[in-house]
Design a protein around this motif. Structure first.
Motif, PDB file in Angstrom:
ATOM      1  N   GLY A  62      13.100 -75.301  54.178  1.00 28.38           N
ATOM      2  CA  GLY A  62      13.841 -74.821  55.147  1.00 28.38           C
ATOM      3  C   GLY A  62      13.384 -74.796  56.488  1.00 28.38           C
ATOM      4  O   GLY A  62      14.060 -75.145  57.474  1.00 28.38           O
ATOM      5  N   TYR A  77      14.898 -76.958  59.474  1.00 29.34           N
ATOM      6  CA  TYR A  77      15.427 -76.272  60.834  1.00 29.34           C
ATOM      7  C   TYR A  77      14.888 -77.131  62.055  1.00 29.34           C
ATOM      8  O   TYR A  77      15.576 -77.428  62.999  1.00 29.34           O
ATOM      9  N   LYS A  88      14.390 -71.874  50.625  1.00 22.44           N
ATOM     10  CA  LYS A  88      14.809 -72.743  51.677  1.00 22.44           C
ATOM     11  C   LYS A  88      15.804 -72.084  52.618  1.00 22.44           C
ATOM     12  O   LYS A  88      15.472 -72.357  53.596  1.00 22.44           O
ATOM     13  N   ASP A  89      16.721 -71.428  52.181  1.00 21.18           N
ATOM     14  CA  ASP A  89      17.629 -70.965  53.080  1.00 21.18           C
ATOM     15  C   ASP A  89      16.915 -69.848  53.857  1.00 21.18           C
ATOM     16  O   ASP A  89      17.257 -69.467  55.204  1.00 21.18           O
ATOM     17  N   TYR A 126      15.077 -71.465  56.711  1.00 19.75           N
ATOM     18  CA  TYR A 126      15.753 -71.933  57.618  1.00 19.75           C
ATOM     19  C   TYR A 126      16.089 -70.738  58.729  1.00 19.75           C
ATOM     20  O   TYR A 126      16.213 -70.703  59.858  1.00 19.75           O
ATOM     21  N   VAL A 127      16.732 -69.573  57.964  1.00 22.45           N
ATOM     22  CA  VAL A 127      17.281 -68.736  58.810  1.00 22.45           C
ATOM     23  C   VAL A 127      16.266 -67.916  59.609  1.00 22.45           C
ATOM     24  O   VAL A 127      16.473 -67.344  60.688  1.00 22.45           O
ATOM     25  N   LYS A 155      15.778 -70.071  62.616  1.00 22.89           N
ATOM     26  CA  LYS A 155      16.944 -70.016  63.529  1.00 22.89           C
ATOM     27  C   LYS A 155      17.004 -68.760  64.226  1.00 22.89           C
ATOM     28  O   LYS A 155      17.003 -68.916  65.276  1.00 22.89           O
ATOM     29  N   VAL A 208      24.014 -69.866  57.349  1.00 19.95           N
ATOM     30  CA  VAL A 208      23.200 -70.308  56.132  1.00 19.95           C
ATOM     31  C   VAL A 208      23.852 -69.489  55.125  1.00 19.95           C
ATOM     32  O   VAL A 208      24.253 -68.243  55.124  1.00 19.95           O
ATOM     33  N   TYR A 218      24.071 -65.303  54.419  1.00 21.44           N
ATOM     34  CA  TYR A 218      23.887 -64.856  55.682  1.00 21.44           C
ATOM     35  C   TYR A 218      24.945 -65.420  56.564  1.00 21.44           C
ATOM     36  O   TYR A 218      24.937 -65.143  57.756  1.00 21.44           O
ATOM     37  N   GLU A 219      26.188 -65.272  56.177  1.00 19.23           N
ATOM     38  CA  GLU A 219      27.456 -65.767  56.747  1.00 19.23           C
ATOM     39  C   GLU A 219      28.099 -64.233  57.465  1.00 19.23           C
ATOM     40  O   GLU A 219      29.031 -64.449  58.360  1.00 19.23           O
TER      41      GLU A 219
END
Length: 333
Positions: free
Chosen positions: A49, A53, A270-271, A274-275, A278, A297, A300-301
């Protein structure tokens, strides 16, 4: 005959361009993710992740590091080195949150942006990211254990370390949930595995010797269920115990198949990687993180934002996934 004045002018121009390009490269913000331990599958997945990114956003450089073993002092030394290098941002998953307060404070004093994960009590962070409400997550594990063991009998809990805040919160959430069932007895709670499957195995064997009638195990570290499952399988107690905890499908698959582990839950590392990156990038850019925001992600919407322990905020998602023998094969990690 060549015009040496033109050649010299071109050389100066190219030199200026190269110098400008080098300066731009140096000015590219750097986000370094510091994990609890390198080599564990959980954090290997997280590194995917982190890299993703960086690949999706070429205006920032992302990377991941961690100590060779799960050790809070080693993790702190890695962060000290990053502070000395003055990276743009540090995204850290603390082994022991309290032990990092000092070094992360120094990072902030040097203008380094600090983002954390699994550390909602930390003061020296601008944003802490949680995959979900931690005590509720622990209660979910315990409810599954309670149902499996008929709401009666002995059970125990494991943590990576007593300094791993989220692991302790999950164990406490489980213990609180178990109070609903007066015939359930918590024994030898919060066994420390130090993110080591062999240690979890030895602890589980020790508990099985001391409490041969034990029925429930709740794992806190991502590898606890591996060690517990191995001990249960060796003892031939698959049909007499209930083992639930955090884990990854590939790591736990053989024990789910044998019944030595009854179920696992997780959020995709992985998410999370990434978050974290971000959010760190948003903080570098001075962008506001708002309640209800979609961070793009899964899980995490529509995040919840609340005040943190210090001057920062806590961002909470709903990113848990429940897996058992019937569906673990759907997940490629």
């Amino acid at each position: 005959m060549p015009d040496f004045r033109k050649i010299a002018a071109c050389t100066v121009a190219l030199s200026t361009i190269w110098s400008a390009a080098a300066a731009m490269a140096e000015e590219k913000p750097s986000i370094v993710t510091v994990v609890k331990v390198t080599g564990e599958n959980w954090f290997t997945r997280m590194a995917e992740g982190v890299a993703a990114y960086g690949n999706d956003n070429d205006t920032v450089a992302t990377s991941q590091i961690g100590p060779g073993k799960a050790d809070a002092a080693q993790q702190a030394r890695l962060i000290e080195d990053l502070v000395a290098k003055k990276v743009s941002a540090i995204a850290v998953v603390p082994m022991d949150a309290s032990s990092l307060e000092g070094v992360l404070k120094r990072a902030a004093q040097r203008g380094i942006k600090v983002v954390t994960h699994e550390a909602d009590s930390m003061k020296n962070t601008l944003v802490d990211i949680e995959a979900f409400e931690n005590k509720a997550f622990g209660a979910r594990f315990n409810e599954k254990i309670a149902e499996c063991m008929g709401k009666s009998g002995k059970w125990t809990s494991f943590v990576g370390s007593l300094g791993s805040l989220t692991h302790v919160q999950w164990a406490d959430g489980g213990a609180e949930n178990a109070k609903k069932y007066p015939e359930m007895e918590l024994v030898s709670e919060k066994n420390e595995s130090f993110n080591d499957a062999n240690r979890a195995y030895e602890k589980a064997r020790e508990i099985l010797r001391k409490h041969p009638d034990i029925k429930g195990f709740q794992g806190g570290s991502a590898i606890d269920v591996i060690g517990i499952g191995r001990a249960v399988e060796e003892a031939g107690l698959q049909d007499k115990t209930c083992v639930f905890g955090i884990g990854l499908p590939k790591d736990t698959g053989s024990y789910l198949e044998s019944g030595a582990v009854d179920g696992i839950s997780f959020w995709d590392p992985k998410d999370a990687g990434y978050v974290m990156n971000k959010v760190a990038d948003m903080v570098i850019k001075g962008e506001e993180i708002k309640d209800g925001m979609d961070l793009g992600v899964p899980g995490y919407e529509k995040v919840t934002v609340k005040k943190g322990a210090g001057d920062g905020i806590i961002v909470v998602g709903e990113a848990w996934v429940d897996v058992d023998k019937s569906n673990y094969g759907k997940y490629p990690f």
